[in-house]
Design an enzyme around this catalytic site. Structure first.
Site, short mmCIF file in Angstrom:
data_model
loop_
_atom_site.label_atom_id
_atom_site.label_comp_id
_atom_site.label_asym_id
_atom_site.label_seq_id
_atom_site.Cartn_x
_atom_site.Cartn_y
_atom_site.Cartn_z
N HIS A 25 17.40 30.70 -21.94
CA HIS A 25 16.99 29.97 -23.14
C HIS A 25 15.72 29.13 -22.95
O HIS A 25 15.68 27.93 -23.17
CB HIS A 25 18.12 29.19 -23.82
CG HIS A 25 18.93 28.24 -22.97
ND1 HIS A 25 18.38 27.26 -22.21
CD2 HIS A 25 20.27 28.13 -22.80
CE1 HIS A 25 19.34 26.58 -21.60
NE2 HIS A 25 20.49 27.08 -21.92
N HIS A 79 33.43 24.20 -19.13
CA HIS A 79 32.24 24.17 -20.01
C HIS A 79 32.24 25.44 -20.86
O HIS A 79 32.49 26.52 -20.34
CB HIS A 79 31.00 24.10 -19.10
CG HIS A 79 29.69 24.03 -19.80
ND1 HIS A 79 29.54 23.56 -21.09
CD2 HIS A 79 28.43 24.37 -19.39
CE1 HIS A 79 28.25 23.61 -21.43
NE2 HIS A 79 27.57 24.11 -20.42
N GLU A 81 29.66 26.72 -22.75
CA GLU A 81 28.43 27.49 -22.98
C GLU A 81 28.67 28.96 -22.55
O GLU A 81 29.33 29.21 -21.54
CB GLU A 81 27.24 26.86 -22.23
CG GLU A 81 25.93 27.47 -22.67
CD GLU A 81 24.68 26.67 -22.30
OE1 GLU A 81 24.79 25.67 -21.57
OE2 GLU A 81 23.59 27.06 -22.77
N ASP A 83 27.31 31.23 -20.90
CA ASP A 83 27.10 31.74 -19.53
C ASP A 83 28.36 31.54 -18.67
O ASP A 83 28.52 32.18 -17.64
CB ASP A 83 25.87 31.12 -18.86
CG ASP A 83 25.80 29.61 -18.94
OD1 ASP A 83 26.36 29.02 -19.89
OD2 ASP A 83 25.19 28.99 -18.04
N HIS A 146 26.71 19.69 -19.10
CA HIS A 146 25.47 19.62 -19.84
C HIS A 146 25.66 19.63 -21.35
O HIS A 146 24.71 19.45 -22.12
CB HIS A 146 24.63 20.81 -19.33
CG HIS A 146 23.80 21.59 -20.22
ND1 HIS A 146 23.91 22.94 -20.44
CD2 HIS A 146 22.74 21.16 -20.94
CE1 HIS A 146 22.96 23.34 -21.25
NE2 HIS A 146 22.24 22.31 -21.56
N ASP A 165 28.00 22.73 -14.59
CA ASP A 165 26.54 22.81 -14.53
C ASP A 165 25.94 21.80 -13.53
O ASP A 165 24.78 21.96 -13.11
CB ASP A 165 25.94 22.54 -15.91
CG ASP A 165 25.87 23.79 -16.78
OD1 ASP A 165 26.01 24.90 -16.25
OD2 ASP A 165 25.69 23.63 -18.00
N TYR A 193 16.16 23.01 -11.83
CA TYR A 193 17.35 23.02 -12.68
C TYR A 193 17.59 21.63 -13.29
O TYR A 193 17.83 21.49 -14.49
CB TYR A 193 18.54 23.44 -11.81
CG TYR A 193 19.83 23.62 -12.55
CD1 TYR A 193 20.23 24.87 -13.00
CD2 TYR A 193 20.67 22.54 -12.80
CE1 TYR A 193 21.42 25.03 -13.68
CE2 TYR A 193 21.85 22.69 -13.48
CZ TYR A 193 22.23 23.93 -13.92
OH TYR A 193 23.40 24.08 -14.59
N HIS A 226 26.50 27.44 -10.95
CA HIS A 226 25.29 28.25 -10.73
C HIS A 226 24.80 28.04 -9.30
O HIS A 226 24.77 26.90 -8.81
CB HIS A 226 24.15 27.80 -11.65
CG HIS A 226 24.41 28.02 -13.12
ND1 HIS A 226 24.47 29.26 -13.70
CD2 HIS A 226 24.60 27.13 -14.12
CE1 HIS A 226 24.69 29.13 -15.00
NE2 HIS A 226 24.79 27.85 -15.29
FE1 FEO Z 1 25.41 24.65 -19.84
FE2 FEO Z 1 25.46 26.93 -17.26
O1 FEO Z 1 25.71 26.28 -19.02
#
Ligand code: FEO
Length: 398
Positions: A25, A79, A81, A83, A146, A165, A193, A226
């Site tokens: 994004h 989370h 989101e 991903d 996040h 995150d 990041y 991540h």
């Molecule tokens: Fe806020 Fe890795 O997603």
């Protein structure tokens, strides 16, 4: 290479490596990323998070290496989101979990993503504990790290903090632990990041770090969603976050610009002469060659941001507008700024950039330099002088 990755006895990495993603994004990911998910074997078999939908077969394959996915009892959604939640629907259908743990905002977001009132949500809050059998799982809500739904999960007896995150990096590797990869490159990805994902929430992060330090949580390993897992000296990344979140700038300037016919570029170099004369470290970044997310990484610890654009159709160049829009959303603090640019007949770009910098609460003490068409040597002296003045302010002059 290990195909089953164990963090500790009974705690497995079962995520997916996305070698090919290049844009997250708006954030450039030239080395891909990973979506980490963790499987804990205990009386209640528990999966922490899933992966991006396009890689759900990798998640299922990795779970199968350890157990049949239908044996999963609990799903923890740290989370929502996509991903991390993109494979939830498939996972829920396969596992039919007894409970799905999430924050209150997590439940709301799950409903708004998947529209399943019938899933077995169990809303949890900070400090709440759940027994998995031999292990105790504790939840820590981490609002805006996040998204509003975000939380960390802490495996108490093992000292493993599953940090969603927080403390992540967009970096695809075959290795899974920090002590198996190049340290300097790891810190670069962690910093990029932080700058591009977490910067707007820096004050909340400082607070969260203080709160966790006060609670005396024993952290033996930090497992983000991540990048690689912080196994060796895990608190080093907490210390780095603490420093980045303060946004205390170094004596460093960035000159970022886009140019039509190189006049604005020539001006950028003249400004750098004024900085160099005063021994200020600087970087010149042409937005046609540098991605906005790499610029933001450099802005994190810069004191001065000097932005240049030619005037095009009574406006700034589109790449400069894109950069300022992205920067505004990330809300960098403690900056001084100035604008410059070449123009033909109307020359609005400098004024418009100055306005944008002021709206971002940059301290802009200089009206900026605008020069017609191709700069003369005299005109370039104005640019050198701008560089000198910025250098003085970087070094502490008012
Ligand atoms: Fe806020 Fe890795 O997603």
């Amino acid at each position: 290479m290990r195909t089953i990755v164990k963090l500790k006895e009974g705690i497995h990495w079962v995520g997916a490596v996305d070698w090919n993603v290049r844009d997250f994004h708006g954030y450039s990911t030239p080395k891909g990323t990973t979506y980490n998910a963790y499987l804990v074997l205990d009386e209640k078999i528990t999966l922490f998070d899933t992966v991006k939908g396009s890689l759900q077969s990798d998640l299922i394959h990795n779970i199968y290496k350890v157990i049949d996915p239908s044996k999963i009892d609990y799903l923890v959604v740290n989370h929502v989101e996509p991903d991390h939640s993109g494979s939830i629907r498939d996972l829920v259908e396969r596992a039919r979990p007894e409970k799905i743990f999430c924050s209150a905002r997590g439940k709301k977001a799950l409903l708004q993503h998947f529209h399943h009132e019938d899933w077995p949500y169990e809303v949890v809050e900070t400090g709440q504990e759940v027994s998995l059998g031999k292990r105790t799982l504790q939840f820590i809500e981490t609002r805006m790290v996040h998204w509003p739904d975000s939380m960390f999960s802490y495996l108490k007896e093992d000292g493993v903090l599953i940090s969603s995150d927080g403390f992540g990096q967009h970096w695809a590797t075959s290795e899974r632990f920090n002590d198996d990869v190049d340290h300097a490159e790891l810190m670069f990805h962690a910093k990029k990041y932080f700058a591009n994902i977490l910067l707007p929430y820096a004050p909340l992060i400082s607070k969260l770090i203080a709160q966790v330090a006060e609670s005396g949580l024993k952290v033996d390993m930090i497992a983000p969603d991540h990048g690689v897992i912080w196994r060796n000296s895990p608190l080093q990344i907490v210390a780095a976050y603490d420093e980045w979140a303060k946004q205390e700038p170094k004596q460093k300037a960035l000159i970022i610009y886009d140019t039509m016919w190189r006049s604005t570029e020539i001006m950028a170099k003249a400004i750098s002469d004024g900085l160099a004369e005063n021994q200020v470290t600087f970087k010149i970044m042409d937005l046609s060659a540098t991605h906005r997310s790499d610029v933001i990484t450099e802005i994190l610890d810069a004191r001065a941001v000097i932005v240049g654009s030619s005037t095009l159709n009574n406006n700034m160049l589109p790449r400069v507008a894109d950069m300022l829009c992205y920067m505004k959303g990330l809300r960098p603090q403690n900056k001084i700024g100035a604008a410059f640019g070449s123009y033909g007949w109307s020359g609005e770009a400098v004024k418009l950039i100055t306005k944008e910098l002021e709206e971002m609460k940059f301290d802009v003490a200089h009206p900026g330099v605008r020069l017609p068409y191709v700069p003369t040597h005299e005109g370039l002296r104005e640019c050198v002088e701008l560089g000198r003045q910025m250098a003085k302010r970087i070094k502490g002059a008012p």
